[in-house]
Design a protein around this motif. Structure first.
Motif, PDB file in Angstrom:
ATOM      1  N   SER A 233       4.786   4.069   2.394  1.00 45.90           N
ATOM      2  CA  SER A 233       4.793   2.873   1.554  1.00 45.90           C
ATOM      3  C   SER A 233       5.095   1.675   2.438  1.00 45.90           C
ATOM      4  CB  SER A 233       5.870   3.005   0.462  1.00 45.90           C
ATOM      5  OG  SER A 233       5.947   1.824  -0.290  1.00 45.90           O
TER       6      SER A 233
ATOM      7  N   GLU B 204      -3.843  12.681  -2.999  1.00 46.03           N
ATOM      8  CA  GLU B 204      -4.800  12.479  -1.913  1.00 46.03           C
ATOM      9  C   GLU B 204      -4.417  13.324  -0.702  1.00 46.03           C
ATOM     10  OE1 GLU B 204      -7.798  11.314   0.594  1.00 46.03           O
ATOM     11  OE2 GLU B 204      -7.641  11.171  -1.595  1.00 46.03           O
ATOM     12  N   GLY B 205      -3.118  13.375  -0.406  1.00 44.81           N
ATOM     13  CA  GLY B 205      -2.677  14.202   0.715  1.00 44.81           C
ATOM     14  C   GLY B 205      -2.998  15.665   0.496  1.00 44.81           C
TER      15      GLY B 205
ATOM     16  N   SER C 129      -0.610   9.201  -6.755  1.00 48.24           N
ATOM     17  CA  SER C 129      -1.985   9.183  -6.266  1.00 48.24           C
ATOM     18  C   SER C 129      -2.037   9.534  -4.785  1.00 48.24           C
ATOM     19  CB  SER C 129      -2.613   7.809  -6.511  1.00 48.24           C
ATOM     20  OG  SER C 129      -3.902   7.740  -5.981  1.00 48.24           O
ATOM     21  N   ALA C 130      -1.075   9.014  -4.005  1.00 49.91           N
ATOM     22  CA  ALA C 130      -1.047   9.307  -2.572  1.00 49.91           C
ATOM     23  C   ALA C 130      -0.748  10.781  -2.326  1.00 49.91           C
ATOM     24  CB  ALA C 130      -0.007   8.430  -1.888  1.00 49.91           C
TER      25      ALA C 130
ATOM     26  N   VAL D 288       3.602  10.638   2.629  1.00 44.93           N
ATOM     27  CA  VAL D 288       3.429   9.406   1.849  1.00 44.93           C
ATOM     28  C   VAL D 288       4.088   8.250   2.599  1.00 44.93           C
ATOM     29  CG1 VAL D 288       3.959   8.255  -0.325  1.00 44.93           C
ATOM     30  CG2 VAL D 288       3.367  10.675  -0.310  1.00 44.93           C
TER      31      VAL D 288
ATOM     32  N   GLU E 162       0.832  -1.195   0.000  1.00 50.23           N
ATOM     33  CA  GLU E 162       0.000   0.000   0.000  1.00 50.23           C
ATOM     34  C   GLU E 162       0.869   1.247   0.000  1.00 50.23           C
ATOM     35  OE1 GLU E 162      -2.724   0.066   3.224  1.00 50.23           O
ATOM     36  OE2 GLU E 162      -3.880  -1.654   2.534  1.00 50.23           O
ATOM     37  N   VAL E 163       0.488   2.168  -0.807  1.00 48.32           N
ATOM     38  CA  VAL E 163       1.086   3.496  -0.787  1.00 48.32           C
ATOM     39  C   VAL E 163      -0.053   4.462  -0.489  1.00 48.32           C
ATOM     40  CG1 VAL E 163       2.374   5.236  -2.070  1.00 48.32           C
ATOM     41  CG2 VAL E 163       2.801   2.798  -2.488  1.00 48.32           C
ATOM     42  N   ALA E 164       0.048   5.159   0.612  1.00 47.25           N
ATOM     43  CA  ALA E 164      -1.053   6.016   1.028  1.00 47.25           C
ATOM     44  C   ALA E 164      -0.512   7.229   1.766  1.00 47.25           C
ATOM     45  CB  ALA E 164      -2.019   5.244   1.928  1.00 47.25           C
ATOM     46  N   TRP E 165      -1.345   8.245   1.833  1.00 48.17           N
ATOM     47  CA  TRP E 165      -1.017   9.435   2.628  1.00 48.17           C
ATOM     48  C   TRP E 165      -1.496   9.173   4.050  1.00 48.17           C
ATOM     49  CZ3 TRP E 165       1.564  13.897   1.221  1.00 48.17           C
ATOM     50  CH2 TRP E 165       1.558  14.930   2.144  1.00 48.17           C
ATOM     51  N   ARG E 166      -0.571   8.961   4.963  1.00 51.95           N
ATOM     52  CA  ARG E 166      -0.900   8.720   6.368  1.00 51.95           C
ATOM     53  C   ARG E 166       0.048   9.502   7.251  1.00 51.95           C
ATOM     54  NH1 ARG E 166      -0.563   3.239   5.256  1.00 51.95           N
ATOM     55  NH2 ARG E 166       1.088   2.995   6.808  1.00 51.95           N
TER      56      ARG E 166
END
Length: 828
Positions: A608, A638-639, A634-635, A606, A598-602
């Motif tokens: 990974s 989204e951020g 994409s992340a 970013v 998963e690659v996400a803004w958390r």
């Protein structure tokens, strides 16, 4: 079959309408009967129609207690036992025979029969009672019945009966081209006095399931008052079984028998409330006593003015009952129960002014309820979404979408929304599709008997013992509450027959219950949040919390059976759950268990990682290798959407340019670009950024200039100049803070000689004119008009205060200046 006139109990107001009704049905095949409560429509109309057709008459009631009571009443009028010419069938119970001509069923059972055999062999007439209540099953039965009449059985007579005057829509639905005939029966013969009896002090409005205890105490006091002031039995309307229990406890010592009447009671207790007693009675009932039931002996109604209605929280997958104010139509029906047999009275626990503010009618269930079972019935009928059916109201698109997603996850419908063989098997069980899935898939895991016991507990209206579902299950199995246990065991036996014979593995009760609950609601599997004892995260992503002091406190995992969220609260409150371990959660929620990169803004950047999840619950996480660039982009996007444009580095030059572009867009429109937040979040290219730090390095000025189309890019400084040269030669910066009104702040003397203000962004520049002391004295976008009408007053006021500054009579032709004259010259 209708007994002759003069037979005790048959001389009711609806009798005068029967000839017109039978004629209308014979001629048109369908009709609408409008008859107020207490007029005899539920008992006399079926018997009359049975004498006009050779086959059986099916009467559909929305509730089991009403179905049994109607059958007993009709059989009594014929002097027969139930099961002879008049019988009934409800879920788990049937009393009928080959001789039965009138059979009373629940609307849910009628839907099942229509699905099994739409032609309804041997049935010549279907009567849908209490259509105004607009339950989901009633809407389905009506739509399916119309479809059968139109395609298979034009000879089938279809009658919709309602206690309210909203007949036009029903008539339009039932008609074939022209509206179906509407027959109206006269109302009850007896007057009902209205007594306004509001609480002596203010009470809180209902909130969720909560009802202010002060209102319940007032209801009990009003019952005592009614017993003292009036004769006859008292029927009390309360929203639910809990409130009935509370008021029952507050009526101790009264000289009357206190009897509850609600859906959780066993059949024998419900029936007892519908029979006259040896002495005066107080019957405490929910809305089920509003219309289709007659409680004999009642002369007084005490109405709390509340009802329970379903509400679905589509975004969180939660559903519950909430307490609402009853409608004017509902309270009118309730009052009518007091005038059924003689003149009576209704004590309303609110004011006449509040009466006027009540909603006219209840919302139909289709507008507010979970539509999963409804949508599956439509799919099994061959009409996904209700297309082509005569539904009284179209189902809300959002609720249908959520229902379709649930059914696809259950394997109940295919890609076109049509029912699969599994979907037909689920709907045949006769419970909500989620519970049917839990029963069929849970039986091999926990045994047929235990799966049926837990599903019966989840589907039946059984009073729980706190929020520990396993404790309630054990209590029912013990038989300590004979009434509730008997009804529950009947449902268990019915469900067990649907599962076959699966051997029971040797699992503890908590594990077995948790598996079944988790199969029904995998999205409600929940893990305790770190550092807490009573707050959880459910697999659907919604937070949940336990009530203080519950036995479930500290459980690492829960299988949540019931949860609801009050308005304004972020987390849901757990109402019923089972304590489980992680292995049980993973087995029950297998479809939600996955491992992936998963690659996400958390946490503000970013991230990974390789993640193991159960829905929204992260089970394990470790850093991953080189992430996919597209996923990183994409992340980052989204951020930026989540945290806003503040992640970019807004230099003064960037802010200034954005303000100028906003003014150009406001004044001239396209092709000048929109630069509001929503537009920039989409338009600014951040594809090269891989982190929060990269976003802070984006050249915002270049990005903004890149948004300007080439056709107008060379006109930027002309259309929205950074500054303006005034007649004195000074260059003064324009204020673009308000893009709709660019403004130049300048001293009056520096614009002498201007007849018109320059144009900026396609319109005259607004001038904020200042005194020599730099204080605003006027604001205008029409300088020529100001020189004529506004300036004389300014000149008159200020030339005495600032004598060293020029105040010419004709400023449009005067020479601009930014200096004051010397003191000597000013004296001359």
């Amino acid at each position: 079959m209708l007994p002759p006139p003069g037979t005790p109990g048959t001389d009711l107001p609806v009798r005068t309408a029967l000839p017109a009704l039978t004629d209308a049905l014979a001629a048109a095949g369908s009709a609408v009967l409008v008859a107020p409560p207490g007029t005899g429509k539920t008992t006399l109309v079926p018997l009359a129609l049975a004498g006009t057709v050779p086959g059986r008459v099916l009467v559909a009631e929305p509730r089991r207690v009403a179905a049994r009571a109607a059958a007993r009443r009709m059989a009594g009028l014929l002097g027969e036992a139930v099961g002879s010419r008049v019988g009934y069938s409800v879920r788990g119970e049937s009393r009928r025979s080959a001789a039965t001509r009138v059979e009373v069923v629940t609307t849910g059972l009628l839907v099942r029969r229509l699905q099994a055999d739409p032609e309804l062999p041997g049935v010549d007439a279907v009567l849908l009672d209490e259509c105004h209540e607009r339950h989901l099953d009633t809407d389905l039965a009506l739509a399916f019945g119309l479809d059968v009449r139109g395609a298979l059985r034009p000879d089938l007579r279809l009658l919709a009966m309602s206690a309210t005057a909203q007949a036009d829509r029903l008539a339009a639905l039932l008609g074939n081209g022209a509206p179906a005939p509407v027959v109206r029966a006269p109302g009850a013969l007896h007057d009902v006095d209205v007594v306004w009896a509001p609480p002596p002090t203010a009470v809180d409005p209902p909130h969720g399931l909560r009802v202010d205890p002060r209102l319940l105490a007032h209801v009990a006091a009003t019952v005592r008052r009614a017993l003292a002031e009036r004769d006859g039995d008292v029927l009390v309307f309360l929203p639910g079984a809990g409130e009935i229990g509370t008021v029952t406890g507050q009526l101790g010592g009264i000289d009357a028998d206190v009897l509850p009447l609600h859906g959780r009671l066993p059949a024998a207790a419900q029936d007892a409330a519908l029979r006259p007693g040896p002495r005066r009675r107080v019957v405490l009932a929910t809305a089920l006593a509003e219309s289709s039931l007659t409680v004999p002996g009642v002369r007084v109604v005490v109405d709390a003015g509340l009802s329970r209605a379903p509400r679905a929280d589509l975004s969180r997958g939660l559903g519950s009952l909430v307490t609402v104010r009853a409608s004017r139509a509902s309270v009118t029906q309730r009052a009518g129960r007091a005038g059924r047999e003689a003149p009576g009275a209704v004590y309303r626990c609110w004011t006449a002014a509040e009466q006027d503010r009540l909603p006219a009618h209840e919302e139909p269930e289709v507008a507010t309820a979970d539509l999963t079972a409804f949508a599956l019935e439509l799919a099994c009928w061959g009409a996904p979404g209700g297309h082509g059916l005569g539904l009284p109201d179209a189902p809300p698109a959002a609720a249908l979408l959520v229902a379709d997603q649930t059914l696809r996850a259950l394997g109940a419908v295919d890609g076109d929304g049509r029912a699969t063989s599994r979907g037909r098997a689920l709907t045949a069980v006769g419970v909500h599709p989620r519970l049917a899935r839990a029963l069929l898939d849970g039986a091999p895991l926990v045994g047929s008997r235990r799966a049926a016991e837990v599903v019966a507990l989840l589907s039946a209206d059984v009073a729980s013992r706190g929020d520990d579902l396993t404790a309630t299950w054990r209590h029912l199995r013990s038989g300590a509450d004979r009434g509730a246990s008997a009804r529950w065991r009947e449902e268990v036996a019915r469900l067990e027959r649907a599962t076959g014979d699966a051997a029971p593995p040797g699992l503890p009760d908590d594990t077995a219950a948790g598996l079944v609950v988790g199969l029904a609601h995998p999205e409600r599997l929940a893990r305790r949040r770190p550092g807490t004892s009573g707050t959880y995260l459910m697999a659907a992503g919604t937070g949940a919390e336990l009530a203080p002091g519950t036995a479930l406190t500290g459980a690492p995992w829960l299988a949540v059976a019931v949860a609801d969220r009050s308005p304004g609260r972020r987390d849901a409150r757990v109402r019923s759950a089972v304590a489980i371990d992680e292995a049980t959660a993973l087995e029950a929620g297998g479809a939600l268990h996955e491992e992936r990169d998963e690659v996400a803004w958390r946490d503000g950047d970013v991230r990974s990682s390789h993640v193991e999840r159960l829905g929204a619950i992260v089970l394990a996480e470790r850093p991953s290798g080189e992430p996919d660039p597209a996923a990183v982009a994409s992340a980052v996007a989204e951020g930026l959407r989540r945290e806003g444009l503040g992640l970019l580095r807004w230099t003064p030059a960037a802010r200034r340019l954005r303000e100028r572009l906003a003014a150009a867009r406001s004044g001239l429109g396209a092709p000048w670009p929109a630069v509001d937040d929503d537009a920039l979040l989409t338009a600014i290219d951040v594809s090269g950024a891989r982190s929060r730090a990269d976003l802070a390095r984006v050249d915002v000025v270049a990005a903004l200039r890149g948004l300007v189309p080439w056709q107008v890019s060379g006109e930027l400084d002309a259309v929205v100049p950074d500054s303006v040269t005034v007649p004195t030669g000074s260059r003064i910066r324009i204020d673009y803070t308000d893009p709709d009104v660019p403004t130049l702040s300048v001293r009056v003397q520096e614009v002498f000689g201007w007849s018109h203000a320059p144009r900026v962004a396609g319109r005259p520049l607004r001038l904020q004119l200042l005194s020599p002391a730099q204080r605003p004295v006027a604001t205008t976008a029409d300088l020529a008009g100001f020189w004529t009408t506004g300036y004389p007053a300014v000149r008159s006021e200020l030339r005495g205060r600032y004598p060293r500054h020029p105040w010419p009579e004709d400023p449009a032709t005067a020479v601009a200046t930014k200096r004051a004259t010397s003191r000597a010259r000013s004296r001359d």
